[in-house]
Write a protein that holds these residues in place. Structure first.
Motif: not given
Length: 408
Positions: A175-176, A182-183, A178-180
């Motif tokens: 995961s990028s 957002n999580l 940014e994904d982390c």
């Protein structure tokens, strides 16, 4: 035989000790034998037999269900459920949260998941596990997850979760950042997620993504085992800065060799530099950054554990290996920078500092270590407790000292 000739409390203490046996087959066989000894032994034996249930193969779930359906009160004795398949990562779907099982295990307190591929489960399976809504302790290890969101949502699914232990997990999808992020931001909008998660234990996070912040901000006791340079250290420090009620930290370091790094084999100069870098310097940098992140006014105890690793020798035998002495560690770990941090800010009110050392020389006793720490730290207003374990080559199990106290 209806009654034991020994006092019942003595018999029950013996049965409880049998119930603590880790080897599954031996524990079951012993407790079954205890249950058949006499009627007075049966209740305690049955309690220990069912207190911790472990499923190794899918058919065991159905057989256990048949048992508790035939005798419903037995289900209330189950406090721990361990799902650790015998054929790790090589089996098909394992029905962890069988609806009939969830319905009957109303008193389940601890859930242990390990040794399987999360991708073999149906999508959103964490929602089914969340039906075990009485679970307060979760251990997740040696599981292959598809993405970081799977483990995060698994944790979020248990509203009463109080303790989380996590380690040796893998992710098939990267995961990028940014994904982390957002999580982690999503947790802020979920009021019920991790509101009661007070104890967090992390270990072997070599490929763990930066999602520790997604586990909430209510952590009181933090345990970190064998961290190295591949840990999401920045994310960890950012999380610690948000733990306003943090009370204790345990840091357990492997100091017998330099930390591993994912470097290209062709980069000889960099590889050589990493190998030659003093592991105590790396550990000192990690400790310093973590201590600087603490904002809690409730800090009471810090425990530092310095341990060797089991290295394989030329003869193929693995044994404890020391590449430098502990005095060298103290020079780095309790230098001026750490001392300044510990006499100012939140750590100025620290009540107890524990230092666990493992030494292969009998030349220096615990009193000597206390003296060295006192010289390094100066007149700090706290109690220091030093534990020194001595491993003598001629004694297979080692020689150990008892804790020594030094009160500033």
């Amino acid at each position: 035989m209806n009654h034991s000739r020994l006092p019942l409390e003595v018999c029950e203490a013996i049965i409880d000790a049998c119930g603590c046996e880790n080897y599954l087959r031996l524990r079951y066989d012993t407790l079954r034998a205890c249950a058949l000894t006499c009627k007075s032994w049966q209740p305690r034996s049955r309690y220990n037999l069912l207190r911790r249930v472990r499923f190794r193969r899918p058919h065991q779930v159905e057989r256990f269900l048949d048992t508790i359906i035939a005798d419903p009160p037995l289900a209330d004795l189950v406090h721990e459920l361990h799902i650790t398949p015998a054929d790790a990562h090589r089996h098909g779907f394992f029905s962890i949260a069988n609806p009939a099982l969830v319905k009957r295990l109303r008193g389940l307190q601890k859930l242990v998941l390990g040794q399987f591929d999360w991708n073999s489960l149906p999508p959103f399976y964490y929602a089914f596990i969340g039906k075990f809504n009485s679970v307060s302790i979760l251990e997740v290890s040696n599981i292959v997850f598809h993405a970081p969101g799977d483990i995060v949502r698994l944790v979020w699914s248990l509203p009463k979760l109080n303790e989380l232990s996590c380690g040796l997990n893998e992710f098939t999808m990267t995961s990028s950042a940014e994904d982390c992020m957002n999580l982690c931001a999503l947790r802020m909008r979920m009021r019920s997620a991790c509101r009661e998660l007070h104890t967090l234990s992390l270990w072997s996070l070599n490929n763990f993504p930066p999602v520790i912040s997604a586990f909430g901000t209510m952590v009181v006791d933090l345990c970190l085992y064998q961290p190295d340079s591949l840990w999401p250290w920045v994310d960890l420090c950012d999380s610690v800065a948000q733990y306003n009620y943090l009370r204790s930290i345990i840091l357990s370091f492997d100091v017998s060799r330099a930390p591993a790094r994912q470097l290209a084999a062709s980069d000889t100069a960099v590889v050589t530099a990493v190998k030659e870098r003093d592991p105590f310097v790396v550990i000192s940098e990690q400790i310093t950054s973590l201590l600087r992140s603490i904002r809690s006014d409730f800090m009471h105890t810090i425990s530092l554990r310095l341990a060797p690793t089991m290295d394989e020798g030329k003869d193929g035998v693995r044994s404890f290996t020391y590449h430098s002495d502990r005095a060298h560690a103290i020079d780095h770990l309790f230098g001026p920078e750490v001392r300044d941090i510990m006499v100012s800010g939140p750590l100025a009110r620290l009540a107890l500092l524990r230092v666990h050392l493992q030494e292969n020389s009998l030349a220096h006793g615990p009193e000597w270590w206390c003296k060295i720490l006192r010289e390094r730290l100066g007149p700090v207003p706290r109690e220091i407790r030093v534990h020194v374990d001595y491993y003598a080559p001629e004694v297979s199990r080692g020689k150990y000292s008892y804790a020594q106290l030094w009160l500033a």
